[in-house]
Scaffold this active site. Structure first.
Site, PDB file in Angstrom:
ATOM      1  N   ARG A 130      -0.745  -9.946  -2.031  1.00 56.09           N
ATOM      2  CA  ARG A 130      -1.312 -10.955  -2.942  1.00 56.09           C
ATOM      3  C   ARG A 130      -0.256 -11.546  -3.870  1.00 56.09           C
ATOM      4  NH1 ARG A 130      -6.494  -7.840  -3.571  1.00 56.09           N
ATOM      5  NH2 ARG A 130      -7.434  -8.124  -1.504  1.00 56.09           N
ATOM      6  N   CYS A 184       3.986  -7.121  -1.358  1.00 58.29           N
ATOM      7  CA  CYS A 184       2.592  -7.340  -1.784  1.00 58.29           C
ATOM      8  C   CYS A 184       1.901  -8.434  -0.974  1.00 58.29           C
ATOM      9  CB  CYS A 184       2.568  -7.714  -3.262  1.00 58.29           C
ATOM     10  SG  CYS A 184       0.903  -8.035  -3.863  1.00 58.29           S
ATOM     11  N   ARG A 209     -20.176  -5.570   1.024  1.00 56.84           N
ATOM     12  CA  ARG A 209     -19.208  -5.200  -0.001  1.00 56.84           C
ATOM     13  C   ARG A 209     -18.260  -6.359  -0.261  1.00 56.84           C
ATOM     14  NH1 ARG A 209     -17.729  -3.076   4.870  1.00 56.84           N
ATOM     15  NH2 ARG A 209     -15.595  -2.388   5.302  1.00 56.84           N
ATOM     16  N   CYS A 250       5.475  -5.043  -6.145  1.00 56.30           N
ATOM     17  CA  CYS A 250       5.892  -4.517  -4.848  1.00 56.30           C
ATOM     18  C   CYS A 250       6.380  -5.697  -4.030  1.00 56.30           C
ATOM     19  CB  CYS A 250       4.719  -3.848  -4.147  1.00 56.30           C
ATOM     20  SG  CYS A 250       3.900  -2.630  -5.186  1.00 56.30           S
ATOM     21  N   ASP A 298      -5.245  -4.841   9.255  1.00 58.02           N
ATOM     22  CA  ASP A 298      -6.096  -5.911   8.750  1.00 58.02           C
ATOM     23  C   ASP A 298      -5.800  -7.115   9.634  1.00 58.02           C
ATOM     24  OD1 ASP A 298      -7.978  -7.065   6.995  1.00 58.02           O
ATOM     25  OD2 ASP A 298      -7.140  -5.908   5.328  1.00 58.02           O
ATOM     26  N   CYS A 318       0.281  -6.429 -12.541  1.00 58.75           N
ATOM     27  CA  CYS A 318       0.578  -5.076 -12.054  1.00 58.75           C
ATOM     28  C   CYS A 318       1.716  -4.507 -12.892  1.00 58.75           C
ATOM     29  CB  CYS A 318       1.017  -5.119 -10.597  1.00 58.75           C
ATOM     30  SG  CYS A 318      -0.326  -5.524  -9.483  1.00 58.75           S
ATOM     31  N   ASP A 362       0.581  -6.126   6.106  1.00 63.37           N
ATOM     32  CA  ASP A 362       0.070  -7.464   6.413  1.00 63.37           C
ATOM     33  C   ASP A 362       1.250  -8.416   6.516  1.00 63.37           C
ATOM     34  OD1 ASP A 362      -2.689  -6.690   6.296  1.00 63.37           O
ATOM     35  OD2 ASP A 362      -2.435  -6.511   4.127  1.00 63.37           O
ATOM     36  N   ARG A 393     -15.884 -10.781   2.631  1.00 54.93           N
ATOM     37  CA  ARG A 393     -15.584 -10.766   4.063  1.00 54.93           C
ATOM     38  C   ARG A 393     -16.649  -9.997   4.833  1.00 54.93           C
ATOM     39  NH1 ARG A 393      -9.897  -8.826   4.686  1.00 54.93           N
ATOM     40  NH2 ARG A 393      -9.495 -11.036   4.313  1.00 54.93           N
ATOM     41  N   TYR A 394     -17.103  -8.904   4.250  1.00 53.30           N
ATOM     42  CA  TYR A 394     -18.128  -8.079   4.880  1.00 53.30           C
ATOM     43  C   TYR A 394     -19.433  -8.305   4.121  1.00 53.30           C
ATOM     44  CZ  TYR A 394     -13.859  -5.592   6.326  1.00 53.30           C
ATOM     45  OH  TYR A 394     -12.625  -5.258   6.823  1.00 53.30           O
ATOM     46  N   LYS A 417     -10.663  -5.303   8.768  1.00 52.02           N
ATOM     47  CA  LYS A 417      -9.842  -4.142   9.110  1.00 52.02           C
ATOM     48  C   LYS A 417     -10.356  -3.463  10.371  1.00 52.02           C
ATOM     49  CE  LYS A 417      -8.679  -3.027   4.307  1.00 52.02           C
ATOM     50  NZ  LYS A 417      -9.547  -4.030   3.646  1.00 52.02           N
TER      51      LYS A 417
HETATM   52  C1  LIG Z   1     -10.174  -3.899   2.547  1.00 54.70           C
HETATM   53  C2  LIG Z   1     -11.253  -4.742   2.099  1.00 54.70           C
HETATM   54  C3  LIG Z   1     -12.492  -4.213   1.746  1.00 54.70           C
HETATM   55  C4  LIG Z   1     -12.782  -2.740   1.777  1.00 54.70           C
HETATM   56  O1  LIG Z   1     -12.765  -2.239   3.054  1.00 54.70           O
HETATM   57  P1  LIG Z   1     -13.084  -0.675   3.305  1.00 54.70           P
HETATM   58  O2  LIG Z   1     -12.842  -0.515   4.761  1.00 54.70           O
HETATM   59  O3  LIG Z   1     -14.529  -0.473   2.916  1.00 54.70           O
HETATM   60  O4  LIG Z   1     -12.175   0.127   2.443  1.00 54.70           O
HETATM   61  C5  LIG Z   1     -13.482  -5.074   1.340  1.00 54.70           C
HETATM   62  N1  LIG Z   1     -13.289  -6.399   1.297  1.00 54.70           N
HETATM   63  C6  LIG Z   1     -12.116  -6.949   1.623  1.00 54.70           C
HETATM   64  C7  LIG Z   1     -11.969  -8.407   1.550  1.00 54.70           C
HETATM   65  C8  LIG Z   1     -11.057  -6.134   2.031  1.00 54.70           C
HETATM   66  O5  LIG Z   1      -9.872  -6.682   2.334  1.00 54.70           O
HETATM   67  S1  SF4 Z   2       0.887  -4.198  -3.731  1.00 58.25           S
HETATM   68 FE1  SF4 Z   2       0.650  -6.049  -5.024  1.00 58.25          FE
HETATM   69  S2  SF4 Z   2      -1.303  -5.769  -6.020  1.00 58.25           S
HETATM   70 FE2  SF4 Z   2      -0.699  -3.753  -5.252  1.00 58.25          FE
HETATM   71  S3  SF4 Z   2       0.397  -2.759  -6.939  1.00 58.25           S
HETATM   72 FE3  SF4 Z   2       1.934  -3.778  -5.670  1.00 58.25          FE
HETATM   73  S4  SF4 Z   2       2.192  -5.786  -6.610  1.00 58.25           S
HETATM   74 FE4  SF4 Z   2       0.285  -4.965  -7.393  1.00 58.25          FE
END
Ligand SMILES: *Cc1c(COP(=O)(O)O)cnc(C)c1O
Ligand code: SF4
Length: 357
Positions: free
Chosen positions: A126, A124, A108, A121, A321, A117, A284, A104-105, A328
């Protein structure tokens, strides 16, 4: 690459260690203690669609059905009727050049190395990957590493999931070795919930292995002060003593941690166990989580409360986000009240106004 193909000795190692990790998992609602007075019929209905997972350690911390720890992992019937919100509100899939990478960025990248996991959660982000329990394949990992290798603008890799520390030590080491062999990858980061949900998994030898890959940062998901047990403290101590800088990420959750005193205690305690509170996330808007949502106004007023009461070191940034992959943004309470050339008026933590300069 050869590094990812497993030697025999590693296969054995993987088996024994994986057994420890997976042995204590609980998926069946009917094995939960009767003392919790749960509606098992309802629970099973939800768990069929959105699987339940916790482990014996996390269960041992749960006192009652409306315990803040219980609410994070025990299914709620409301999940079945809440159809608002998409599966992938942040459009992570659209920003995924190869499976398992979210780019996304520019500099990174988030790298999903495990879909497993220690607990599921209920909120979650994901779920779409984590709740079906599918393993990430070797092929996927190889393709993702090749992508990172071919993109010199990437200088930080964030191992995420699922939970990267659900992988066996030897597997984690292989991945880190491969990433470290890429010259433009300068910083490594791991996002995990293991120290708060399965602290015995953090051993001295794991901590020392991780510490060989500096600069490596570890961010731990902690949501409630009751998660900071002596065992969790010990896990963080092992990591900190090995020289790993620790941060925390907290998800703001209605009925779980959306109270001033709870957050104060959580962030104070984290700082005391050498974990620097990093982000407090607005939830989210993923499907079936509306019952955990806290309003923006409430979130801001909670942060305002912390400012002035807690050490600045203990205050995380409130993050939203943005939908559709906008990334973010940090949200802070309105401190600038008035802007005039050469004179700005600020509101301090007590609500008093001051002009500057
Ligand atoms: C949250 C996130 C990051 C890391 O973001 P930071 O602000 O550097 O902690 C990097 N990539 C993705 C896709 C993210 O969702
Ligand atoms: S939020 Fe999702 S990815 Fe994170 S620990 Fe919980 S279940 Fe696992």
């Amino acid at each position: 690459m050869a590094i990812l193909s497993r030697s025999d000795s590693m296969c054995n190692f993987q088996k024994t260690e994986a057994a420890d990790i997976y042995q204590n998992l609980i998926h069946q609602p009917d094995v939960l203690p009767a003392g919790l007075n749960l509606n098992l019929e309802e629970l099973s209905k939800v768990a069929k669609r959105l699987p339940m997972r916790l482990n014996t350690y996390f269960l041992s911390l749960i006192q009652s059905a409306d315990d803040p720890l219980a609410k994070q992992v025990i299914p709620d019937i409301i999940e079945l009727t809440d159809c608002r919100g998409p599966d992938d509100p942040l459009k992570e899939q659209a920003q995924s050049p190869v499976p398992g990478l979210i780019h996304r960025y520019p500099a990174r990248v988030a790298f999903t190395v495990s879909n497993q996991c220690a607990v599921h959660c209920r909120f979650c982000l994901r779920k779409r990957n984590v709740f079906d329990g599918k393993q990430v394949s070797d092929k996927e990992l190889e393709l993702a590493i090749a992508y990172i290798r071919n993109h010199p603008q990437i200088n930080e890799v964030i191992l995420t999931g699922g939970d990267p520390l659900m992988l066996p030590d030897a597997r984690i080491k292989q991945l880190l070795l491969q990433l470290r062999s890429i010259k433009h990858v300068l910083v490594l980061r791991i996002h995990t919930r293991i120290p708060s949900v399965f602290p015995e998994r953090i051993t001295k030898s794991l901590a020392h292995m991780l510490a060989k890959f500096h600069p490596l940062y570890l961010n731990i998901h902690f949501n409630h002060p009751n998660e900071i047990t002596p065992a969790a403290e010990n896990a963080c101590r092992l990591l900190a003593e090995a020289g790993i800088a620790l941060g925390s990420q907290t998800v703001l959750l209605k009925g779980i941690n959306d109270q001033e005193q709870v957050l104060c205690k959580l962030f104070e305690k984290l700082l005391q166990i050498r974990v620097k509170p990093y982000y407090l996330h607005q939830l989210d808007r993923v499907r079936a989580t509306a019952h955990f949502q806290v309003s923006m106004e409430k979130a801001l007023s909670l942060i305002t409360y912390l400012r002035g009461r807690l050490s600045g070191m203990a205050i995380p940034q409130l993050m939203v986000d943005l939908p559709a992959g906008g990334g973010k943004v940090a949200v802070s309470p309105e401190s600038v009240v008035e802007k005039q050339p050469g004179r700005w008026v600020f509101r301090n933590w007590q609500g008093k106004l001051f002009s500057y300069p």
